[in-house]
Scaffold this motif. Structure first.
Motif, PDB file in Angstrom:
ATOM      1  N   TRP A   1     -35.670  -3.599 -32.597  1.00 13.49           N
ATOM      2  CA  TRP A   1     -34.985  -3.041 -34.203  1.00 13.49           C
ATOM      3  C   TRP A   1     -33.551  -3.519 -33.877  1.00 13.49           C
ATOM      4  O   TRP A   1     -33.015  -4.230 -35.328  1.00 13.49           O
ATOM      5  CB  TRP A   1     -35.194  -1.832 -34.488  1.00 13.49           C
ATOM      6  CG  TRP A   1     -36.299  -1.444 -35.168  1.00 13.49           C
ATOM      7  CD1 TRP A   1     -37.282  -0.601 -34.834  1.00 13.49           C
ATOM      8  CD2 TRP A   1     -36.798  -1.844 -36.674  1.00 13.49           C
ATOM      9  NE1 TRP A   1     -38.791  -1.057 -35.623  1.00 13.49           N
ATOM     10  CE2 TRP A   1     -38.557  -1.475 -35.966  1.00 13.49           C
ATOM     11  CE3 TRP A   1     -36.277  -2.304 -37.256  1.00 13.49           C
ATOM     12  CZ2 TRP A   1     -39.052  -1.907 -37.723  1.00 13.49           C
ATOM     13  CZ3 TRP A   1     -36.968  -3.125 -38.550  1.00 13.49           C
ATOM     14  CH2 TRP A   1     -38.321  -2.664 -38.816  1.00 13.49           C
ATOM     15  N   ILE A   2     -32.493  -3.403 -33.090  1.00 13.62           N
ATOM     16  CA  ILE A   2     -31.568  -3.380 -32.600  1.00 13.62           C
ATOM     17  C   ILE A   2     -31.233  -4.614 -32.766  1.00 13.62           C
ATOM     18  O   ILE A   2     -30.459  -5.487 -33.626  1.00 13.62           O
ATOM     19  CB  ILE A   2     -30.645  -3.189 -31.749  1.00 13.62           C
ATOM     20  CG1 ILE A   2     -30.456  -1.350 -32.148  1.00 13.62           C
ATOM     21  CG2 ILE A   2     -29.068  -3.465 -31.484  1.00 13.62           C
ATOM     22  CD1 ILE A   2     -30.265  -1.082 -30.031  1.00 13.62           C
ATOM     23  N   GLN A   3     -32.181  -5.149 -32.202  1.00 19.41           N
ATOM     24  CA  GLN A   3     -32.088  -6.946 -32.455  1.00 19.41           C
ATOM     25  C   GLN A   3     -32.352  -7.495 -34.024  1.00 19.41           C
ATOM     26  O   GLN A   3     -30.921  -8.796 -34.515  1.00 19.41           O
ATOM     27  CB  GLN A   3     -32.772  -8.317 -31.238  1.00 19.41           C
ATOM     28  CG  GLN A   3     -32.823  -8.031 -30.112  1.00 19.41           C
ATOM     29  CD  GLN A   3     -33.166  -8.542 -29.207  1.00 19.41           C
ATOM     30  OE1 GLN A   3     -34.647  -8.147 -29.264  1.00 19.41           O
ATOM     31  NE2 GLN A   3     -32.864  -9.606 -27.906  1.00 19.41           N
ATOM     32  N   ARG A   4     -32.911  -6.970 -34.576  1.00 16.29           N
ATOM     33  CA  ARG A   4     -32.630  -7.718 -35.844  1.00 16.29           C
ATOM     34  C   ARG A   4     -31.879  -7.502 -36.667  1.00 16.29           C
ATOM     35  O   ARG A   4     -31.660  -7.741 -37.457  1.00 16.29           O
ATOM     36  CB  ARG A   4     -35.032  -7.159 -36.543  1.00 16.29           C
ATOM     37  CG  ARG A   4     -35.603  -7.543 -35.811  1.00 16.29           C
ATOM     38  CD  ARG A   4     -36.912  -7.206 -36.580  1.00 16.29           C
ATOM     39  NE  ARG A   4     -38.267  -7.840 -35.246  1.00 16.29           N
ATOM     40  CZ  ARG A   4     -39.066  -6.986 -35.379  1.00 16.29           C
ATOM     41  NH1 ARG A   4     -39.478  -6.335 -36.085  1.00 16.29           N
ATOM     42  NH2 ARG A   4     -40.425  -7.565 -34.180  1.00 16.29           N
ATOM     43  N   ILE A   5     -31.345  -6.001 -37.061  1.00 14.75           N
ATOM     44  CA  ILE A   5     -30.145  -6.021 -37.152  1.00 14.75           C
ATOM     45  C   ILE A   5     -29.069  -6.454 -36.931  1.00 14.75           C
ATOM     46  O   ILE A   5     -28.527  -7.078 -38.257  1.00 14.75           O
ATOM     47  CB  ILE A   5     -29.627  -4.352 -37.014  1.00 14.75           C
ATOM     48  CG1 ILE A   5     -31.150  -3.577 -37.331  1.00 14.75           C
ATOM     49  CG2 ILE A   5     -28.658  -3.955 -37.732  1.00 14.75           C
ATOM     50  CD1 ILE A   5     -30.250  -2.148 -36.996  1.00 14.75           C
ATOM     51  N   LEU A   6     -29.297  -7.209 -35.634  1.00 13.86           N
ATOM     52  CA  LEU A   6     -28.420  -8.521 -35.384  1.00 13.86           C
ATOM     53  C   LEU A   6     -28.651  -9.581 -36.339  1.00 13.86           C
ATOM     54  O   LEU A   6     -26.891 -10.415 -36.263  1.00 13.86           O
ATOM     55  CB  LEU A   6     -27.910  -8.047 -33.539  1.00 13.86           C
ATOM     56  CG  LEU A   6     -27.445  -6.809 -33.599  1.00 13.86           C
ATOM     57  CD1 LEU A   6     -27.821  -6.954 -31.573  1.00 13.86           C
ATOM     58  CD2 LEU A   6     -25.942  -6.725 -33.701  1.00 13.86           C
TER      59      LEU A   6
END
Length: 458
Positions: A41-46
């Motif tokens: 999820w953090i990667q997708r936000i980035l």
């Protein structure tokens, strides 16, 4: 004010990209599913953050509403891909999905910067490819006969390459294009997929030396036709892919070393036979001596990379269009110039993270055909990355191959999305098998406990 925003955005984007890349390797250490999900999820936000910042900079540079509209379409594409892939590809590798979306988003941004019309074409083809890829899990799961069509894959691939040799169009010295209904297609990009299926199917069943010789002759025919087309980059990819698949299938190091030696001999022969190979080798060895002609492209590439430094010139502030064929063969140079060396290094690490995941998929597959298929695509993919980046950085002579998921090219982007999706399909197969084994163990364990409790009761 605009220059200040561009300068500030460079450091923000590099920081975000570094964090994303770090998580791309850190996730391998996470064993808990919840911890992995949090990282994804953090990667997708980035991904969406970097994509937004770059799109905003493009709008600031062009003041064109077309950029805003195109950005909106890209966001819809990225969101739908995440939703549809997770729905269709149950138990998929979310790390591979995230990396694919990150590379595609950078491709859309860089191509918009270089040539808006080409960026739109790339987007349309990627969208169509995404729809086609939604059917791949069904094909892999339902059609068990895929492993029995080795000869069919080989003959079809050779037939397509012969068709290109006879009726193809020559571009940049290589006869590797076909025009169908006004659309230019590079068939060798799709024959790569057939070639890996052919080699995996045939090698997974062979046990005798005579069989290996026959398979090698068919593989050599693919390479020979590509050499006759002067598509030497593709020929090299086919050759290396087969050599490693043969080595893994037989566990015989003699085949590996013999193949590598014959590859060196073939390279020397190609240098003697083809003038454009001599030009590329001379441009690689000393581009400055002929900078006005043969060495111009690689010299401009090195200038761009050097000018960008570690932090880049800023999106829209460099001169990437001074590099010939920058949108396809030399897009890595454009990224390095405007987004910086640190950003470019992160892209290389993302490619490596994908490769590690692909290798893990291959090692976990129990079926030999699927194992060799995953390995073949892994080698094909990473060797193409090596040839592309190695060529633009003067590590090796330029071979004219595209950078997977980033370079402009309809055939290239479509075939690579298919390869990523096939590997996702194989990953799902392995996950499903592990789940079935886990359920059986639970049933056996619970049954044993029931019998034990009854025995104690008696």
């Amino acid at each position: 004010m605009e220059n200040v925003m561009v300068e500030l955005s460079k450091y923000i984007v590099i920081t975000l990209m570094t964090i994303y890349t770090f998580f791309g390797f850190f996730v391998f250490q996470k064993k808990e599913r919840k911890g992995q999900e949090k990282i994804y999820w953090i990667q997708r936000i980035l991904i969406f953050s970097i994509h937004f910042i770059f799109s905003f900079l493009l709008y600031m540079d062009t003041k064109s509403m077309k950029v805003i509209g195109f950005y909106s379409y890209q966001v819809v594409f990225l969101v739908l891909t995440i939703i549809l892939y997770q729905f269709v590809y149950r138990n998929l590798s979310k790390l591979v999905l995230n990396h694919m979306l990150m590379l595609l988003s950078i491709s859309f941004i860089m191509l918009t910067r270089l040539n808006f019309d080409l960026a739109k074409k790339q987007f349309y083809i990627a969208t169509a490819s995404m729809v086609i890829c939604l059917f791949i899990p069904f094909v892999i799961e339902k059609f068990k006969m895929l492993s029995r069509l080795g000869i069919a894959y080989g003959i079809t691939g050779i037939g397509i390459l012969i068709l290109v040799l006879v009726f193809g169009k020559t571009i940049y010295g290589a006869t590797n294009w076909l025009e169908l209904f006004g659309i230019m297609i590079q068939p060798s990009e799709f024959v790569k997929i057939l070639f890996v299926f052919f080699a995996a199917s045939m090698l997974s069943k062979c046990s005798r030396f005579r069989q290996i010789v026959f398979i090698t002759i068919l593989a050599a025919l693919h390479v020979l036709i590509l050499v006759l087309e002067k598509d030497l980059g593709a020929a090299l990819i086919f050759f290396v892919t087969y050599i490693f698949m043969l080595y893994i299938a037989t566990s015989n190091a003699v085949y590996l070393f013999s193949g590598l030696i014959s590859g060196v001999i073939a390279a020397v022969t190609a240098y003697q036979l083809f003038d454009h190979v001599k030009i590329r080798v001379q441009a690689w060895s000393d581009p400055w001596s002929d900078i006005a002609s043969g060495g111009y492209q690689i010299a401009q590439s090195l200038f761009a990379i050097g000018t960008g430094g570690w932090f880049g010139m800023g999106l829209g502030k460099g001169l990437p269009n001074s590099i010939p064929v920058v949108e396809s063969d030399f897009i890595f140079s454009a990224v390095s110039e405007e987004m910086g060396g640190i950003f470019a290094l992160c892209i290389i690490l993302i490619y490596m993270s994908c490769f590690l995941t692909f290798l893990i998929i291959s090692m976990k597959m129990k079926n030999m055909f699927y194992k060799l298929t995953a390995l073949g695509f892994s080698v094909l993919y990473i060797f193409q990355v090596f040839l592309s980046i190695g060529g633009v950085t003067k590590l090796i002579p330029s071979t004219g191959v595209t950078l997977p998921m980033m370079s402009y090219g309809g055939s290239s982007i479509a075939s690579m999305m298919l390869i990523f999706s096939i590997l996702q399909g194989l990953y799902i197969l392995n996950q499903n098998e592990d789940e079935k084994v886990g359920k059986r163990k639970k049933i056996i364990t619970s049954g044993q406990r029931t019998r034990d409790s009854k025995a104690q009761g008696n």
